[in-house]
Motif scaffolding. Structure first.
Motif, PDB file in Angstrom:
ATOM      1  N   THR A 246      -5.670   3.062  -1.110  1.00 32.66           N
ATOM      2  CA  THR A 246      -6.899   3.219  -0.543  1.00 32.66           C
ATOM      3  C   THR A 246      -7.338   4.480  -0.576  1.00 32.66           C
ATOM      4  O   THR A 246      -6.944   5.448  -0.068  1.00 32.66           O
ATOM      5  CB  THR A 246      -6.705   2.582   0.956  1.00 32.66           C
ATOM      6  OG1 THR A 246      -6.196   1.428   1.263  1.00 32.66           O
ATOM      7  CG2 THR A 246      -7.834   2.714   1.768  1.00 32.66           C
TER       8      THR A 246
ATOM      9  N   GLU B 126       0.890  -1.207   0.010  1.00 33.65           N
ATOM     10  CA  GLU B 126       0.018  -0.168  -0.265  1.00 33.65           C
ATOM     11  C   GLU B 126       0.946   1.364   0.068  1.00 33.65           C
ATOM     12  O   GLU B 126       1.853   1.294   0.639  1.00 33.65           O
ATOM     13  CB  GLU B 126      -0.838  -0.035   1.275  1.00 33.65           C
ATOM     14  CG  GLU B 126      -1.744   1.328   1.299  1.00 33.65           C
ATOM     15  CD  GLU B 126      -2.767   1.252   2.303  1.00 33.65           C
ATOM     16  OE1 GLU B 126      -3.731   1.835   2.450  1.00 33.65           O
ATOM     17  OE2 GLU B 126      -2.440   0.214   3.384  1.00 33.65           O
TER      18      GLU B 126
ATOM     19  N   TYR C 265     -10.425   0.804  -3.835  1.00 35.73           N
ATOM     20  CA  TYR C 265      -8.894   0.711  -4.032  1.00 35.73           C
ATOM     21  C   TYR C 265      -8.585   1.343  -5.442  1.00 35.73           C
ATOM     22  O   TYR C 265      -9.147   0.600  -6.391  1.00 35.73           O
ATOM     23  CB  TYR C 265      -8.299  -0.452  -3.427  1.00 35.73           C
ATOM     24  CG  TYR C 265      -9.037  -0.960  -2.161  1.00 35.73           C
ATOM     25  CD1 TYR C 265      -8.272  -0.585  -0.930  1.00 35.73           C
ATOM     26  CD2 TYR C 265      -9.976  -1.665  -2.196  1.00 35.73           C
ATOM     27  CE1 TYR C 265      -8.793  -0.927   0.278  1.00 35.73           C
ATOM     28  CE2 TYR C 265     -10.761  -2.152  -0.969  1.00 35.73           C
ATOM     29  CZ  TYR C 265     -10.008  -1.710   0.267  1.00 35.73           C
ATOM     30  OH  TYR C 265     -10.458  -2.318   1.419  1.00 35.73           O
TER      31      TYR C 265
END
Length: 545
Positions: free
Chosen positions: A77, A16, A83
């Motif tokens: 995110t 991420e 996403y």
């Protein structure tokens, strides 16, 4: 100058990153490559699901993203359940395939979690959604089919939403809808008597069939006497029909029966169980029109043709194989829910030919593909293992089953069970994988020899396939697994496969298919190019029953 990895956002997991860090690292153009995953688009009743399993949906989505992107790529995110995914250094067509695989896996795992939600005071998770969510889903990226359900037409033989239905009828209709839509489908009300059904990614004919089954079950549960008195007199309702009129105009494709069950899946299972007893002789017979041949496999390190893949060919041709090199990359998927029609006959042929080869002094290995669904059916698996057991102990070192059609969401222990059942009858086990799904670390402790691909399953630009091959080889190496690829259609892809580091390679340009497993033969890279001859001199052939 080598670029450093983008900085993770606070509390971010392994893959991420923030959108800003990706733009700083790769430039503004990276934003154009984002592909979105939206849980609200996948699940219109998301608000209800979240109430029952708070915080778990995000964990499921993140776990899938982390697993698929471990070999490359990042995600951002955007909001709760939304996403953006960046597949860097991947061609667009290959990124599309990978993104589709991630979407399906997230949806499968969430559906599995939903199915395990305990009921509260007998209440199930409802599949009724608001009109707003209905419109969002219908206009969203997923293909949907919408069909009408008119309750007065079902009960009184006349369409119309002027009727006000009793609470008993309303509850029965709701119960039937929840039963039939438990796996795939949602509904919303236009009025008390008119309902819209929406089915994501379902063929219209199947949607109509499901709608008819729902209508028949409503008519069955609400007997004519109930329907006759079911209308409330609170509104301007039409006069209720007499007993002879109730439901007389109903004409659905699926006729009601006394044994009709309450859910669609149960109905399908019941129908399947009535198709007749299992016939071992029929299961071992080669299907009409099928043919088969052996594809030699080149072990590059030893410069030898050491194995032969026994491939079955259906008489049904795939028109999509006429795609040009400019067409988007496509993967011809194997049905993971159906046994292979030729799995048992092919193993029969392999056992017979291994016997013949041994008597003639042959020592080549025979690889036999078999679908996981075949091994997962008790009766088929028992017969399949019986066929394998007909090989004497000394001949089993020449047999290598290749398990294909492995469901992406299959739990590892189920695959391990099937591998352990095959192991006593074989030299080694192979697992056919996908260029898209390269999560091989889950298989590293199963004791399999190699993972591989059938290149004939991939259609589209060769440059995209070549790049996928390189990533495939790297992922397998990281999991400490050997690799193989066969069905390679061209010289350029053959060369790319060799260069990528694949251990075992097969294609017509290496050696043509034969009608029997031959002896081990020498083969070197120089033989791939014009002016050189393969050491196998048999003409290409294909055997038919």
């Amino acid at each position: 100058m080598r670029k450093t990895p983008p900085t993770a956002t606070p509390n971010a997991t392994g893959r991420e990153r923030s959108q800003q860090s990706l733009i700083e690292q790769y430039g503004p153009g990276v934003a154009q490559s984002f592909r979105r995953i939206s849980l609200p688009d996948l699940f219109p009743n998301l608000r209800l699901i979240r109430k029952r399993v708070p915080g778990q949906l995000h964990k499921i989505a993140v776990a899938v993203l982390e697993e698929y992107l471990a070999s490359g790529g990042w995600y951002v995110t955007i909001a709760d359940g939304v996403y953006d995914v960046a597949y860097l250094n991947l061609p667009n067509s290959f990124a599309d395939l990978k993104h589709a695989a991630i979407l399906k896996d997230i949806e499968r795992q969430i559906q599995d979690r939903i199915s395990r939600i305990p009921s509260k005071a007998g209440r199930r998770l409802s599949h009724e959604i608001s009109r707003q969510d209905f419109e969002t889903m219908h206009n969203g990226p997923r293909p949907t089919v919408v069909v009408n359900l008119d309750i007065p037409e079902i009960l009184f033989g006349a369409p119309g939403d002027e009727k006000t239905l009793s609470k008993r009828i309303d509850q029965t209709v709701r119960d039937v809808l929840e039963d039939f839509l438990a796996i795939n489908g949602f509904f919303t009300r236009l009025s008390n008597a008119k309902i819209l059904l929406i089915f994501p990614e379902l063929d219209r004919s199947l949607a109509q069939l499901k709608r008819d089954a729902i209508a028949n079950e409503i008519a069955r549960r609400l007997k004519p006497a109930d329907a006759k008195t079911g209308s409330s007199r609170k509104g301007p309702a039409a006069t209720a029909p007499g007993p002879s009129e109730a439901g007389r105009n109903l004409s659905f494709r699926t006729k009601p029966s006394a044994g009709l069950v309450n859910t669609w899946n149960q109905a399908v299972a019941e129908a399947a169980s009535k198709r007749g007893q299992f016939d071992p002789d029929e299961a071992r017979a080669m299907p009409a029109g099928w043919s088969w041949s052996y594809q030699p496999l080149w072990r590059i390190r030893n410069r030898l043709l050491t194995a032969y893949v026994l491939r079955g060919f259906s008489p049904v041709t795939d028109a999509s194989r006429t795609l040009t090199n400019d067409s988007p990359l496509r993967e011809v998927l194997i049905r993971t829910d159906q046994p292979g029609l030729a799995d048992l006959p092919l193993m029969d042929i392999a056992v017979r030919d291994i016997h013949r080869a041994m008597n003639g002094g042959g020592q080549a290995i025979v690889i036999v593909p078999v679908r996981f669904a075949t091994l997962d059916r008790t009766n088929l698996r028992t017969l399949y293992l019986h066929i394998c057991s007909q090989l004497p102990e000394g001949a089993r070192k020449f047999l290598v089953p290749e398990i294909i059609g492995i469901p992406p969401d299959l739990v590892t222990f189920r695959l391990e069970e099937r591998i352990n059942q095959l192991r006593p009858f074989s030299r080694a086990i192979l697992l056919r994988a996908s260029l898209v799904d390269q999560r091989f670390r889950r298989w590293r402790n199963l004791g399999v020899h190699a993972v591989g691909i059938d290149m004939s399953q991939y259609l589209g630009p060769e440059a995209d396939i070549m790049q996928g091959l390189e990533q495939f080889a790297e992922a397998a190496e990281g999991a400490k697994l050997h690799t193989y690829a066969y069905g390679i259609p061209s010289l350029s892809l053959t060369t790319a496969t060799v260069v990528s580091g694949i251990d075992y390679v097969g294609g017509d340009l290496i050696a043509p298919p034969t009608d029997q497993p031959l002896r081990i033969a020498e083969f070197d890279t120089a033989m791939l190019y014009p002016g050189d001859q393969s050491s196998t001199t048999d003409d290409a052939s294909c055997r038919t029953p």
